[in-house]
Design a protein around this motif. Structure first.
Motif, PDB file in Angstrom:
ATOM      1  N   GLY A 156      -6.258  12.859  -6.715  1.00 48.99           N
ATOM      2  CA  GLY A 156      -5.632  12.714  -8.022  1.00 48.99           C
ATOM      3  C   GLY A 156      -4.427  13.601  -8.225  1.00 48.99           C
ATOM      4  O   GLY A 156      -4.106  13.961  -9.361  1.00 48.99           O
ATOM      5  N   ASP A 157      -3.732  13.931  -7.156  1.00 42.17           N
ATOM      6  CA  ASP A 157      -2.572  14.831  -7.227  1.00 42.17           C
ATOM      7  C   ASP A 157      -1.310  14.006  -7.487  1.00 42.17           C
ATOM      8  O   ASP A 157      -0.594  13.617  -6.576  1.00 42.17           O
ATOM      9  CB  ASP A 157      -2.463  15.609  -5.911  1.00 42.17           C
ATOM     10  CG  ASP A 157      -1.440  16.738  -5.984  1.00 42.17           C
ATOM     11  OD1 ASP A 157      -0.580  16.700  -6.884  1.00 42.17           O
ATOM     12  OD2 ASP A 157      -1.501  17.637  -5.128  1.00 42.17           O
ATOM     13  N   THR A 158      -1.032  13.738  -8.748  1.00 39.12           N
ATOM     14  CA  THR A 158       0.098  12.886  -9.103  1.00 39.12           C
ATOM     15  C   THR A 158       1.438  13.547  -8.772  1.00 39.12           C
ATOM     16  O   THR A 158       2.406  12.858  -8.449  1.00 39.12           O
ATOM     17  CB  THR A 158       0.056  12.527 -10.599  1.00 39.12           C
ATOM     18  OG1 THR A 158      -0.005  13.736 -11.369  1.00 39.12           O
ATOM     19  CG2 THR A 158      -1.170  11.671 -10.916  1.00 39.12           C
ATOM     20  N   ALA A 159       1.504  14.879  -8.825  1.00 38.18           N
ATOM     21  CA  ALA A 159       2.758  15.572  -8.504  1.00 38.18           C
ATOM     22  C   ALA A 159       3.103  15.394  -7.032  1.00 38.18           C
ATOM     23  O   ALA A 159       4.257  15.137  -6.677  1.00 38.18           O
ATOM     24  CB  ALA A 159       2.637  17.047  -8.853  1.00 38.18           C
ATOM     25  N   ALA A 160       2.105  15.528  -6.162  1.00 38.20           N
ATOM     26  CA  ALA A 160       2.343  15.340  -4.728  1.00 38.20           C
ATOM     27  C   ALA A 160       2.743  13.904  -4.436  1.00 38.20           C
ATOM     28  O   ALA A 160       3.629  13.647  -3.614  1.00 38.20           O
ATOM     29  CB  ALA A 160       1.105  15.727  -3.925  1.00 38.20           C
ATOM     30  N   LEU A 161       2.101  12.963  -5.099  1.00 44.35           N
ATOM     31  CA  LEU A 161       2.455  11.557  -4.915  1.00 44.35           C
ATOM     32  C   LEU A 161       3.891  11.294  -5.333  1.00 44.35           C
ATOM     33  O   LEU A 161       4.628  10.584  -4.643  1.00 44.35           O
ATOM     34  CB  LEU A 161       1.503  10.658  -5.717  1.00 44.35           C
ATOM     35  CG  LEU A 161       0.224  10.208  -5.038  1.00 44.35           C
ATOM     36  CD1 LEU A 161      -0.656   9.450  -6.035  1.00 44.35           C
ATOM     37  CD2 LEU A 161       0.531   9.317  -3.833  1.00 44.35           C
ATOM     38  N   ALA A 162       4.287  11.859  -6.456  1.00 42.07           N
ATOM     39  CA  ALA A 162       5.641  11.624  -6.961  1.00 42.07           C
ATOM     40  C   ALA A 162       6.695  12.217  -6.040  1.00 42.07           C
ATOM     41  O   ALA A 162       7.832  11.736  -6.000  1.00 42.07           O
ATOM     42  CB  ALA A 162       5.777  12.213  -8.363  1.00 42.07           C
ATOM     43  N   ALA A 163       6.338  13.246  -5.286  1.00 40.43           N
ATOM     44  CA  ALA A 163       7.302  13.902  -4.403  1.00 40.43           C
ATOM     45  C   ALA A 163       7.498  13.151  -3.089  1.00 40.43           C
ATOM     46  O   ALA A 163       8.443  13.438  -2.350  1.00 40.43           O
ATOM     47  CB  ALA A 163       6.852  15.325  -4.114  1.00 40.43           C
ATOM     48  N   LEU A 164       6.618  12.215  -2.805  1.00 39.69           N
ATOM     49  CA  LEU A 164       6.708  11.444  -1.560  1.00 39.69           C
ATOM     50  C   LEU A 164       7.479  10.160  -1.795  1.00 39.69           C
ATOM     51  O   LEU A 164       7.343   9.530  -2.852  1.00 39.69           O
ATOM     52  CB  LEU A 164       5.307  11.095  -1.055  1.00 39.69           C
ATOM     53  CG  LEU A 164       4.466  12.245  -0.512  1.00 39.69           C
ATOM     54  CD1 LEU A 164       3.005  11.819  -0.419  1.00 39.69           C
ATOM     55  CD2 LEU A 164       4.972  12.667   0.865  1.00 39.69           C
ATOM     56  N   HIS A 165       8.278   9.757  -0.819  1.00 32.24           N
ATOM     57  CA  HIS A 165       8.846   8.417  -0.893  1.00 32.24           C
ATOM     58  C   HIS A 165       8.628   7.726   0.443  1.00 32.24           C
ATOM     59  O   HIS A 165       8.807   8.310   1.506  1.00 32.24           O
ATOM     60  CB  HIS A 165      10.317   8.422  -1.313  1.00 32.24           C
ATOM     61  CG  HIS A 165      11.273   8.925  -0.295  1.00 32.24           C
ATOM     62  ND1 HIS A 165      11.822   8.122   0.677  1.00 32.24           N
ATOM     63  CD2 HIS A 165      11.802  10.161  -0.101  1.00 32.24           C
ATOM     64  CE1 HIS A 165      12.632   8.835   1.427  1.00 32.24           C
ATOM     65  NE2 HIS A 165      12.646  10.082   0.986  1.00 32.24           N
ATOM     66  N   TYR A 166       8.180   6.495   0.356  1.00 29.64           N
ATOM     67  CA  TYR A 166       7.824   5.679   1.517  1.00 29.64           C
ATOM     68  C   TYR A 166       7.821   4.222   1.060  1.00 29.64           C
ATOM     69  O   TYR A 166       7.773   3.943  -0.157  1.00 29.64           O
ATOM     70  CB  TYR A 166       6.436   6.086   2.054  1.00 29.64           C
ATOM     71  CG  TYR A 166       5.336   5.994   1.013  1.00 29.64           C
ATOM     72  CD1 TYR A 166       4.621   4.804   0.820  1.00 29.64           C
ATOM     73  CD2 TYR A 166       5.030   7.083   0.200  1.00 29.64           C
ATOM     74  CE1 TYR A 166       3.639   4.714  -0.143  1.00 29.64           C
ATOM     75  CE2 TYR A 166       4.050   6.999  -0.772  1.00 29.64           C
ATOM     76  CZ  TYR A 166       3.347   5.815  -0.933  1.00 29.64           C
ATOM     77  OH  TYR A 166       2.377   5.726  -1.893  1.00 29.64           O
ATOM     78  N   PRO A 167       7.890   3.266   1.967  1.00 30.00           N
ATOM     79  CA  PRO A 167       7.828   1.863   1.542  1.00 30.00           C
ATOM     80  C   PRO A 167       6.427   1.504   1.083  1.00 30.00           C
ATOM     81  O   PRO A 167       5.521   1.279   1.894  1.00 30.00           O
ATOM     82  CB  PRO A 167       8.241   1.087   2.799  1.00 30.00           C
ATOM     83  CG  PRO A 167       7.971   2.020   3.937  1.00 30.00           C
ATOM     84  CD  PRO A 167       8.164   3.405   3.407  1.00 30.00           C
ATOM     85  N   GLY A 168       6.233   1.493  -0.219  1.00 26.69           N
ATOM     86  CA  GLY A 168       4.921   1.255  -0.802  1.00 26.69           C
ATOM     87  C   GLY A 168       4.836  -0.077  -1.511  1.00 26.69           C
ATOM     88  O   GLY A 168       5.590  -1.007  -1.230  1.00 26.69           O
ATOM     89  N   ILE A 169       3.921  -0.153  -2.463  1.00 28.00           N
ATOM     90  CA  ILE A 169       3.661  -1.426  -3.143  1.00 28.00           C
ATOM     91  C   ILE A 169       4.904  -1.928  -3.868  1.00 28.00           C
ATOM     92  O   ILE A 169       5.184  -3.135  -3.873  1.00 28.00           O
ATOM     93  CB  ILE A 169       2.459  -1.298  -4.115  1.00 28.00           C
ATOM     94  CG1 ILE A 169       2.070  -2.658  -4.700  1.00 28.00           C
ATOM     95  CG2 ILE A 169       2.742  -0.273  -5.204  1.00 28.00           C
ATOM     96  CD1 ILE A 169       1.491  -3.623  -3.698  1.00 28.00           C
TER      97      ILE A 169
END
Length: 390
Positions: free
Chosen positions: A350-363
């Motif tokens: 549930g680490d939304t900050a870490a998720l927001a810092a990543l960029h990758y080809p996602g959904i």
């Protein structure tokens, strides 16, 4: 620089649907996912032929009882295991992606899916809603987006080194299907069958690759409208195209074009992107991935080399073996799988900050690719007319 240290707390328990014996893309997925210890391959439904799939799976080290006849059996059985799957990659023909991806998300699995994600924007939006509801990561394999010079281009453009962006020129134009090779090649045959490939051939199969590179480099550009013309030079491929030209206008006033082609006779791969600004231009070509041209008006051409200290720290973070040595497809894919793993771990905690810092080809990239193809087909089938990108 990646140096072999653990990048996630524990390897993610991972399986594959498809990608069995003779699958080039399956081998690329495994090489990328397993390279840095962020995933461990524990299960698979590798082949439509269950016995052949089991033989292949055990041959690459998967336990026989975890080599399944189909993805439904795999998802059901793995859900009952305390050491069951956490993520799955889908390396099957296009027409199966939606059903498998949906089933994987419903089973609570993270997903890495070959593109296109599905055939329609409505289906893509359904998958996005499901992924968000389940808090699962969906990665889409636009493989070269993981190359460090793509990251370098993104940083240079964001820093204003090119000035105001005016033109984006993209192409993926190889020559290997200049004749009806599908007659003797099953791996190509399904790609030109509308039942398995969907509403397009080269637009969805290769055109979305440089399109996504442009989205990485230029996240601020939004398409306002586009016009597409497509052709079937090998007539037996109709109604699917083996060549297409797409013109685009962006909200900012910039313009872009994508040449998608499988009949560019003599061309090996031909994926290039050139971004032209008011001050300077840059160009990257995946056949020479370790160099990027940077051309400032009135100054000599500069060639930026991967792995060198003058690159942006975010680009160097993807470096694997230092400057001078060649890197390419496997390194780019491995970088993406590392990002997928980090995103999956962040999502699980549930680490939304870490998720927001990543960029990758996602959904979102998957949805956008499907939406772009849908608009291109609509424009082409209406006689190559401009259509609003809504």
């Amino acid at each position: 620089m990646i140096n072999g240290e653990n990048l996630v707390p524990a390897p993610i328990r991972w399986g594959m649907v498809g990608g069995g014996r003779g699958s080039q893309i399956g081998y690329i997925h495994r090489s990328a996912a397993l390279r840095d210890g962020v995933f461990t391959l524990v299960a698979g439904a590798f082949d439509l032929d269950a016995e052949r799939g089991r033989a292949f799976g055990t041959g690459i080290g998967v336990a026989a009882e975890r080599c399944y006849a189909d993805y439904q059996a795999m998802f059901a059985a793995e859900a009952q295991r305390p050491d069951g799957l956490q993520a799955v990659s889908i390396a099957t023909p296009n027409g199966t992606h939606f059903a498998i991806c949906k089933a994987a998300l419903e089973a609570g699995l993270h997903v890495v899916c070959e593109k296109p994600l599905c055939f329609t924007t409505a289906e893509a939006e359904e998958l996005r809603e499901l992924a968000e509801a389940k808090r699962r990561v969906v990665g889409v394999t636009y493989g070269y987006a993981g190359h460090q010079l793509i990251e370098q281009a993104r940083e240079m453009i964001a820093a204003g080194e090119l000035g105001e962006i005016r033109i984006v020129q993209m192409q993926f134009a190889h020559g290997f299907h200049n004749e009806a090779v599908e007659a003797a090649n099953p791996a190509t045959k399904w790609r030109v069958d509308p039942k398995m490939a969907g509403p397009s051939y080269v637009l969805g199969d290769i055109g979305t690759h440089p399109l996504y590179l442009s989205e990485v480099m230029l996240p601020q550009l939004k398409i306002r409208r586009l016009m597409c013309s497509r052709q079937s030079f090998v007539k037996s491929r109709a109604p699917l195209e083996d060549n297409a030209f797409t013109l685009m206008e962006y909200d900012s006033g910039a313009v872009g074009c994508v040449w998608s082609c499988a009949v560019n006779a003599g061309s090996m791969h031909g994926q290039k992107i050139r971004v032209i600004g008011s001050k300077a231009s840059l160009e990257w070509w995946d056949e020479r991935p370790n160099q990027m041209s940077f051309e400032v008006q009135g100054k000599p051409l500069q060639v930026l080399e991967r792995g060198m200290g003058y690159l942006h720290p975010h680009a160097l973070a993807d470096d694997r073996i230092g400057g001078g040595h060649p890197e390419g497809l496997f390194e780019a894919w491995s970088n993406l799988y590392v990002r997928y793993a980090r995103a999956m771990v962040a999502s699980d905690r549930g680490d939304t900050a870490a998720l927001a810092a990543l960029h990758y080809p996602g959904i979102d990239a998957g949805v956008e690719g499907v939406r772009w193809v849908e608009h291109c087909v609509r424009s082409a089938d209406a006689g190559a007319v401009w259509v609003d990108y809504a």
